[in-house]
Write an enzyme that holds these catalytic residues in place. Structure first.
Site, short mmCIF file in Angstrom:
data_model
loop_
_atom_site.label_atom_id
_atom_site.label_comp_id
_atom_site.label_asym_id
_atom_site.label_seq_id
_atom_site.Cartn_x
_atom_site.Cartn_y
_atom_site.Cartn_z
CB CYS A 162 -4.75 1.16 2.45
SG CYS A 162 -5.58 2.69 2.01
CB CYS A 190 -0.93 0.02 1.21
SG CYS A 190 -2.31 -1.13 1.14
S1 SF4 Z 1 -4.82 -2.69 -1.52
FE1 SF4 Z 1 -2.73 -2.28 -0.86
S2 SF4 Z 1 -1.86 -4.35 -0.65
FE2 SF4 Z 1 -3.65 -4.60 -1.93
S3 SF4 Z 1 -2.84 -4.46 -4.02
FE3 SF4 Z 1 -3.60 -2.41 -3.40
S4 SF4 Z 1 -1.80 -1.38 -2.70
FE4 SF4 Z 1 -1.30 -3.58 -2.68
#
Ligand code: SF4
Length: 243
Positions: free
Chosen positions: A231, A122
């Site tokens: 997130c 994230c």
């Molecule tokens: S929500 Fe966060 S962990 Fe999941 S793909 Fe998107 S950026 Fe990556």
């Protein structure tokens, strides 16, 4: 059955809430002039805000994060907004090298391995791009609502972050029924995934449909403990809170 026909049920105070939201947005647009942006997730709430910005011709820029792993339906909505409202949408992506480095080190399923790696993903795909979207802005607008989760139960309409930037959550007191009533009444375009029981939509690997009776955000990071489900875009960076 569409999400609109399933959920559109305004609360008794809907008209007052809508008037308040319009006043918050108009006031913020005047105070922050061209230094305010709506950071839209392209979810139902954010589509309501975009519609209000367009409807009242508010000088609030619109931007979104393309993490590189969004559903095709979410991506398509950007072009739809631009065509429907004639408003440009700034799409901010993570640096390609940073994404490649992360995947090379941790794999493309790292988010399922640990909370730390999920948050690291994230950070690369969302937090760094968000910091660029907000650079030079004195305020930003989100679609957070108190009803969305226990962690969001105290979301204020306006808060000053530690860096001095104002974060506005003009739908803080709206119910899910209010959101869909507005969408239905005003024929607002929305992500078709909402019609497939995706109330909260994020990146494809981290979002699933929910079943009847599940919580609003049950389809986000469903393998994690409830208390970890943010997130980092909306961590509490408050210095002080106002109404
Ligand atoms: S929500 Fe966060 S962990 Fe999941 S793909 Fe998107 S950026 Fe990556």
């Amino acid at each position: 059955m569409s999400a609109a026909s399933l959920h559109a049920r305004p609360s008794d105070t809907y008209a007052a809430k809508l008037a308040h939201t319009e006043a918050v947005l108009a006031s913020a647009a005047a105070v922050h002039d061209s230094h305010i942006v709506q950071a839209t997730s392209l979810g139902a709430e954010d589509m309501v805000i975009t519609d209000l910005i367009a409807r009242w011709h508010l000088p609030i820029a619109i931007g979104t994060l393309d993490t590189g792993v969004l559903h095709a339906q979410t991506r398509t909505l950007v072009a739809h907004i631009e065509a429907e409202y004639g408003l440009p949408v700034q799409v901010v992506q993570p640096p390609r090298e940073a994404v490649i480095r992360f995947i090379t080190q941790h794999g493309d399923r790292a988010m399922y391995q640990s909370i730390e790696l999920r948050k690291a993903c994230c950070a690369v795909r969302k937090l760094e791009p968000l910091s660029r979207l907000l650079a030079g802005k004195s305020a930003w607008v989100t679609g957070l609502r108190r009803e969305q989760s226990g962690q969001r139960a105290a979301v204020p309409f306006s808060e000053r972050e530690a860096n001095g930037r104002i974060k506005l959550n003009p739908l803080a007191d709206w119910t899910w029924g209010d959101v869909w009533h507005y969408i239905a009444e005003n024929d607002v375009p929305y992500n078709p995934l909402h019609d497939q029981f995706f109330p909260s939509i994020g990146c494809a690997p981290c979002t699933r449909a929910i079943s009847l009776g599940e919580d609003f955000r049950a389809g986000r990071w469903w393998w994690e403990d409830e208390t970890a489900k943010e997130c980092g875009l909306h961590v509490d960076r408050r210095e002080e809170a106002t109404t």
